[in-house]
Design a protein around this motif. Structure first.
Motif, PDB file in Angstrom:
ATOM      1  N   ARG A 144       0.856  -1.192   0.000  1.00  0.00           N
ATOM      2  CA  ARG A 144       0.000   0.000   0.000  1.00  0.00           C
ATOM      3  C   ARG A 144       0.884   1.231   0.000  1.00  0.00           C
ATOM      4  NH1 ARG A 144      -3.637   2.522   4.736  1.00  0.00           N
ATOM      5  NH2 ARG A 144      -4.925   3.843   3.426  1.00  0.00           N
ATOM      6  N   ARG A 145       0.501   2.231  -0.779  1.00  0.00           N
ATOM      7  CA  ARG A 145       1.234   3.504  -0.862  1.00  0.00           C
ATOM      8  C   ARG A 145       0.364   4.635  -0.353  1.00  0.00           C
ATOM      9  NH1 ARG A 145       4.384   4.507  -6.431  1.00  0.00           N
ATOM     10  NH2 ARG A 145       6.145   3.167  -5.998  1.00  0.00           N
ATOM     11  N   VAL A 146       0.960   5.516   0.423  1.00  0.00           N
ATOM     12  CA  VAL A 146       0.254   6.704   0.905  1.00  0.00           C
ATOM     13  C   VAL A 146       1.210   7.893   0.874  1.00  0.00           C
ATOM     14  CG1 VAL A 146      -1.389   5.492   2.378  1.00  0.00           C
ATOM     15  CG2 VAL A 146       0.787   6.195   3.326  1.00  0.00           C
ATOM     16  N   VAL A 147       0.636   9.060   0.711  1.00  0.00           N
ATOM     17  CA  VAL A 147       1.375  10.313   0.826  1.00  0.00           C
ATOM     18  C   VAL A 147       0.957  10.915   2.165  1.00  0.00           C
ATOM     19  CG1 VAL A 147       1.701  12.618  -0.142  1.00  0.00           C
ATOM     20  CG2 VAL A 147       1.482  10.640  -1.659  1.00  0.00           C
ATOM     21  N   SER A 157       3.589  11.610  -9.335  1.00  0.00           N
ATOM     22  CA  SER A 157       4.134  10.415  -9.976  1.00  0.00           C
ATOM     23  C   SER A 157       4.094   9.223  -9.015  1.00  0.00           C
ATOM     24  CB  SER A 157       5.571  10.681 -10.419  1.00  0.00           C
ATOM     25  OG  SER A 157       6.136   9.524 -10.965  1.00  0.00           O
ATOM     26  N   PHE A 158       4.402   9.437  -7.756  1.00  0.00           N
ATOM     27  CA  PHE A 158       4.373   8.368  -6.753  1.00  0.00           C
ATOM     28  C   PHE A 158       2.971   7.773  -6.627  1.00  0.00           C
ATOM     29  CE2 PHE A 158       3.714   7.053  -2.297  1.00  0.00           C
ATOM     30  CZ  PHE A 158       4.771   6.172  -2.111  1.00  0.00           C
ATOM     31  N   VAL A 159       1.972   8.649  -6.605  1.00  0.00           N
ATOM     32  CA  VAL A 159       0.582   8.195  -6.469  1.00  0.00           C
ATOM     33  C   VAL A 159       0.120   7.504  -7.745  1.00  0.00           C
ATOM     34  CG1 VAL A 159      -1.792   8.978  -6.167  1.00  0.00           C
ATOM     35  CG2 VAL A 159       0.033   9.971  -4.775  1.00  0.00           C
ATOM     36  N   ARG A 160       0.458   8.042  -8.878  1.00  0.00           N
ATOM     37  CA  ARG A 160       0.008   7.534 -10.170  1.00  0.00           C
ATOM     38  C   ARG A 160       0.637   6.191 -10.546  1.00  0.00           C
ATOM     39  NH1 ARG A 160       1.626  11.531 -14.112  1.00  0.00           N
ATOM     40  NH2 ARG A 160       0.878  12.897 -12.497  1.00  0.00           N
ATOM     41  N   ASN A 161       1.882   5.978 -10.151  1.00  0.00           N
ATOM     42  CA  ASN A 161       2.617   4.788 -10.584  1.00  0.00           C
ATOM     43  C   ASN A 161       2.442   3.590  -9.674  1.00  0.00           C
ATOM     44  OD1 ASN A 161       3.621   6.036 -12.844  1.00  0.00           O
ATOM     45  ND2 ASN A 161       5.408   6.827 -11.768  1.00  0.00           N
ATOM     46  N   HIS A 162       1.310   3.489  -9.058  1.00  0.00           N
ATOM     47  CA  HIS A 162       1.083   2.329  -8.188  1.00  0.00           C
ATOM     48  C   HIS A 162       0.270   1.285  -8.872  1.00  0.00           C
ATOM     49  CE1 HIS A 162       0.628  -0.132  -4.767  1.00  0.00           C
ATOM     50  NE2 HIS A 162      -0.669   0.070  -4.692  1.00  0.00           N
TER      51      HIS A 162
END
Length: 77
Positions: A25-28, A72-77
């Motif tokens: 899981r990715r979060v900002v 980019s971090f959010v989009r490239n998941h």
């Protein structure tokens, strides 16, 4: 790799990205969400950061240098 402290997060211009090593899981996350303040030298691990999905304490941190890198971090998941 340099370990980020809450001081680093509080004094940075951009939020940080956290990716769980277990469930991916990715979060900002903003400094306010972490309650990070200048002068607090605890690492994110010492501050008790855990994955909100699986509860894992194993994660990777990305320090963003621009707003574009956040997107980019959010989009490239």
């Amino acid at each position: 790799m340099t370990v980020l402290t809450l001081h680093d997060v509080a004094t940075g211009k951009h939020p940080i990205g956290i990716e769980c090593d277990h469930c991916v899981r990715r979060v900002v996350v903003t400094a306010a969400a972490l309650k990070a303040v200048a002068g607090d030298r605890r690492t994110l691990e010492q501050a008790g950061v855990v994955c909100g999905k699986c509860g894992s304490r194993a994660f990777s941190v990305t320090r963003f240098l621009s707003a574009a890198s956040v997107r980019s971090f959010v989009r490239n998941h």
